[in-house]
Design an enzyme around this catalytic site. Structure first.
Site, PDB file in Angstrom:
ATOM      1  N   HIS A 111      41.292 -75.847  28.223  1.00 23.76           N
ATOM      2  CA  HIS A 111      39.629 -75.920  27.985  1.00 23.76           C
ATOM      3  C   HIS A 111      39.344 -77.029  27.193  1.00 23.76           C
ATOM      4  O   HIS A 111      38.113 -77.045  26.655  1.00 23.76           O
ATOM      5  CB  HIS A 111      39.424 -74.670  27.683  1.00 23.76           C
ATOM      6  N   HIS A 112      40.115 -77.774  26.648  1.00 26.47           N
ATOM      7  CA  HIS A 112      39.801 -78.827  25.788  1.00 26.47           C
ATOM      8  C   HIS A 112      39.631 -80.200  26.627  1.00 26.47           C
ATOM      9  O   HIS A 112      39.337 -81.127  26.071  1.00 26.47           O
ATOM     10  CB  HIS A 112      40.610 -79.227  24.715  1.00 26.47           C
ATOM     11  N   CYS A 113      40.080 -80.064  27.791  1.00 26.95           N
ATOM     12  CA  CYS A 113      39.972 -81.216  28.712  1.00 26.95           C
ATOM     13  C   CYS A 113      38.563 -81.592  29.376  1.00 26.95           C
ATOM     14  O   CYS A 113      38.315 -80.572  30.265  1.00 26.95           O
ATOM     15  CB  CYS A 113      41.305 -81.327  29.642  1.00 26.95           C
TER      16      CYS A 113
END
Ligand SMILES: [Zn+2]
Length: 325
Positions: A111-113
């Site tokens: 989810h940081h991408c």
């Protein structure tokens, strides 16, 4: 961020196929069990986490190999590398969630991408892609809610859906740790910022209040639930203090909220790589099953209208036409 997808020449593939109704909508591939892309730098990495989850579920006789949805062996023609295969699994899991009412991708949740930026350690924006895929390829899906309960802020999908009114984001995270992305926070409709060492009682109360609140505010066609386990007490990076029972209860709260409203839910397991993590994830899946919140029967599909359901089941995505941008 999608060069490998855009570069794929149209070709026949059997990777995306109808999943027999006898299969659990649990998606897993042994490919998951490797380190990659520096993931281990952010999360101390139990490289075998995902395989262990499946092993525990087999031990408990919940699943057997033939009844898990696996990535098919790629042919040379498929031009598939590991990342592409993971990506396909995510798309498959999203479609399965719509078909069956729920699905779990044992893996995923990077989810940081975001789709234009690697986000520090993510190879690709799997949550974004799953949602875009459903919007573009599956009729009847035009609104999505992301419930992100990993210890870290999910700035990747937040940046991707910043100005997209079709996507509602709830995010609960430790406010003091990575990534602290102030710009991305603007995309969060329900922001639950947690203090160091937050414990079960406070945490579960907040999760319950805000999950119910989010779903009452907007009823989506699909929920993507990022069920990170780095909220677990002792996680060196998460900085929260949730017990194993608290994690099991958290997943139960989210599934109850989704299933009682008949909203399809796709769970991904995301961060959390302590030695005991795999056991906790397996226990949580078993708990969901014991409570009747997940079952492999199609009868429990989240889709209310049988005609819509039939249509969804017939609409097998054709990868050869796939061109998500
Ligand atoms: Zn995390």
């Amino acid at each position: 961020m999608l060069p490998f997808i855009s570069a794929m020449k149209p070709h026949r593939t059997e990777l995306y196929q109808d999943v027999p109704s006898t299969c659990w909508p649990i998606v897993y591939s042994p490919d998951y069990n490797i380190t990659f892309m520096g993931l281990e730098k952010l999360h101390p990495f139990d490289a075998g986490k995902w395989g262990k989850v499946i092993d525990f579920l087999k031990e408990e006789k919940l699943v057997v190999d033939d009844l898990i949805v696996q990535a098919r062996e790629a042919t040379e023609d498929d031009l598939l590398v590991v990342h592409t295969r993971r990506y396909l699994n995510k798309l498959k899991a999203g479609k399965l969630a719509v078909d069956r009412g729920w699905a779990i991708n044992v893996g995923g949740g990077f989810h940081h991408c975001s789709s234009d930026k690697g986000g520090g350690f993510c190879a690709y924006a799997d949550i974004t892609l799953a949602i875009k895929f459903l919007f573009e390829r599956v009729q009847g899906v035009s609104k999505a809610t992301i419930i992100d309960l990993d210890a870290h802020q999910g700035n990747g999908h937040e940046r991707d859906f910043m100005d997209d009114s079709r996507v509602y984001i709830m995010d609960a995270y430790n406010r003091y740790i990575y990534p602290g992305d102030g710009f991305a926070k603007r995309a969060i409709k329900r922001k639950v910022e947690l203090e160091w060492g937050t414990e079960d009682t406070e945490y579960l109360q907040k999760v319950q209040t805000h999950v119910e609140g989010a779903l009452n505010e907007l009823k989506p066609d699909i929920i993507v639930y990022n069920a990170g386990t780095d909220i677990l007490d002792g996680d060196p990076l998460g900085g929260l203090a949730i017990s194993p029972q608290g994690i099991v209860k958290r997943d139960e709260v989210v599934f109850k909220a989704a299933r009682s409203r008949r909203i399809p839910i796709l769970m991904v397991t995301s961060g959390g790589y302590q030695k005991r993590t795999a056991r906790i994830i397996a226990d949580s899946i078993l708990n969901l099953h014991n409570l009747g919140l997940i079952d492999k029967e199609l009868a429990t599909s989240g889709v209310e209208n049988p005609k819509v359901e039939q249509m969804l089941r017939n609409s097998v995505a054709d990868l050869s036409k796939l061109s998500l941008q």
